[in-house]
Write a protein that holds these residues in place. Structure first.
Motif, PDB file in Angstrom:
ATOM      1  N   PRO A 160       6.935   3.958   3.595  1.00  0.00           N
ATOM      2  CA  PRO A 160       7.366   4.951   4.587  1.00  0.00           C
ATOM      3  C   PRO A 160       7.950   6.192   3.913  1.00  0.00           C
ATOM      4  O   PRO A 160       8.431   6.128   2.775  1.00  0.00           O
ATOM      5  CB  PRO A 160       8.404   4.208   5.417  1.00  0.00           C
ATOM      6  N   SER A 187      12.375   1.651  13.823  1.00  0.00           N
ATOM      7  CA  SER A 187      11.484   2.014  14.939  1.00  0.00           C
ATOM      8  C   SER A 187      12.138   3.085  15.808  1.00  0.00           C
ATOM      9  O   SER A 187      13.366   3.274  15.754  1.00  0.00           O
ATOM     10  CB  SER A 187      11.142   0.781  15.794  1.00  0.00           C
ATOM     11  N   HIS A 195       1.915   1.443  16.939  1.00  0.00           N
ATOM     12  CA  HIS A 195       1.588   0.324  16.064  1.00  0.00           C
ATOM     13  C   HIS A 195       2.815  -0.540  15.762  1.00  0.00           C
ATOM     14  O   HIS A 195       3.074  -0.914  14.615  1.00  0.00           O
ATOM     15  CB  HIS A 195       0.951   0.799  14.750  1.00  0.00           C
ATOM     16  N   ASP A 231       7.739   0.086  13.579  1.00  0.00           N
ATOM     17  CA  ASP A 231       6.586   0.838  14.064  1.00  0.00           C
ATOM     18  C   ASP A 231       6.292   1.981  13.105  1.00  0.00           C
ATOM     19  O   ASP A 231       6.924   2.083  12.038  1.00  0.00           O
ATOM     20  CB  ASP A 231       6.774   1.317  15.518  1.00  0.00           C
ATOM     21  N   ASP A 232       5.394   2.861  13.466  1.00  0.00           N
ATOM     22  CA  ASP A 232       4.963   3.912  12.554  1.00  0.00           C
ATOM     23  C   ASP A 232       5.992   5.013  12.350  1.00  0.00           C
ATOM     24  O   ASP A 232       5.787   5.916  11.536  1.00  0.00           O
ATOM     25  CB  ASP A 232       3.650   4.528  13.061  1.00  0.00           C
ATOM     26  N   SER A 233       7.114   4.965  13.040  1.00  0.00           N
ATOM     27  CA  SER A 233       8.183   5.942  12.815  1.00  0.00           C
ATOM     28  C   SER A 233       9.108   5.518  11.665  1.00  0.00           C
ATOM     29  O   SER A 233      10.107   6.181  11.382  1.00  0.00           O
ATOM     30  CB  SER A 233       8.995   6.150  14.107  1.00  0.00           C
TER      31      SER A 233
END
Length: 249
Positions: A160, A187, A195, A231-233
């Motif tokens: 990330p 998240s 996702h 999630d994707d954050s």
């Protein structure tokens, strides 16, 4: 009386003739010996002391050599004692020097990585959806926490991104026993993340000075048994010297 005188007169010249003849013979022998060129036997015999003087010189010359060797041996023996006494002193000095260098060597900083640290991952209640990473220096040398943690949940193929505004003023430095911190935003709180999924394993990699690649051994802190939702954050902070700075993002 006259016959006795005549007899003495006749005997005396003969005696003188015999004496003269003996003298001439001795003189002849003397001349012959002198003209021989080899010297008289007496002279040859007198040379014997000269011949005897050669061993005497040799013995004399060898005697100082022997004395000198003895003195050298004595000197060497005398020198050996201080040398032997100096050896433990030199060894003691070397040990002292070595002991002096050890703290310096121990003080030489290294890069913080999995083999010299312990990493713990703990979910946070506040801020919500966050996790705190605590890295403790378990080694004997000071270590540097460069950059930010490169985290991988499960089998993720990429790490990330970092929150750029969280970069500290200086590199985080950990003395033995000290800890450094970073937080992970797992998240989106508003549900906007995509996702979303639950992961049950986490690997943390450490950056080197250049920040371009991971160094040393990674850490695998344990996650809660039920797993961690992401999630994707997903994003992380830079390493921080204090926990308060880490959880303020």
């Amino acid at each position: 009386m006259s016959s006795i005188r005549t007899s003495r007169t006749l005997h005396t010249p003969r005696t003188r003739l015999l004496t003269a003849a003996a003298t001439v013979a001795l003189a002849a022998l003397s001349l012959t010996a002198c003209s021989d060129g080899t010297g008289t036997r007496d002279e040859g015999a007198s040379a014997a002391p000269g011949s005897a003087s050669t061993p005497t010189i040799s013995a004399t010359s060898s005697t100082p050599a022997t004395d000198s060797d003895s003195e050298s041996d004595a000197t060497s023996t005398g020198d050996a004692k201080p040398a032997d006494a100096a050896a433990p002193a030199a060894k003691h000095t070397a040990v002292q020097a070595s002991a002096t260098k050890k703290p310096a060597a121990a003080a030489k900083a290294v890069t913080c990585e999995g083999s010299v640290t312990k990493t713990v991952a703990a979910p946070l209640n506040r801020p919500v959806n966050h996790m705190l990473l605590t890295v403790t220096n378990t080694g004997t040398k000071t270590c540097y926490l460069y950059g930010y943690p490169a985290v991988r949940f499960g089998e993720a193929q990429s790490v990330p991104p970092v929150i750029e505004d969280s970069q500290p003023q200086a590199v985080v430095t950990l003395d033995p026993g000290q800890s450094g911190y970073a937080s992970i935003s797992l998240s989106a709180t508003d549900g906007s993340g995509t996702h979303g999924r639950t992961e049950k394993s986490l690997t943390v990699y450490f950056q080197g000075r250049s920040g371009n690649e991971s160094v040393g051994k990674g850490a695998t802190p344990r996650l809660p048994a039920k797993g961690t939702y992401i999630d994707d954050s997903l994003q992380v902070t830079y390493w921080q010297q204090s926990m308060d700075d880490a959880i303020s993002w």
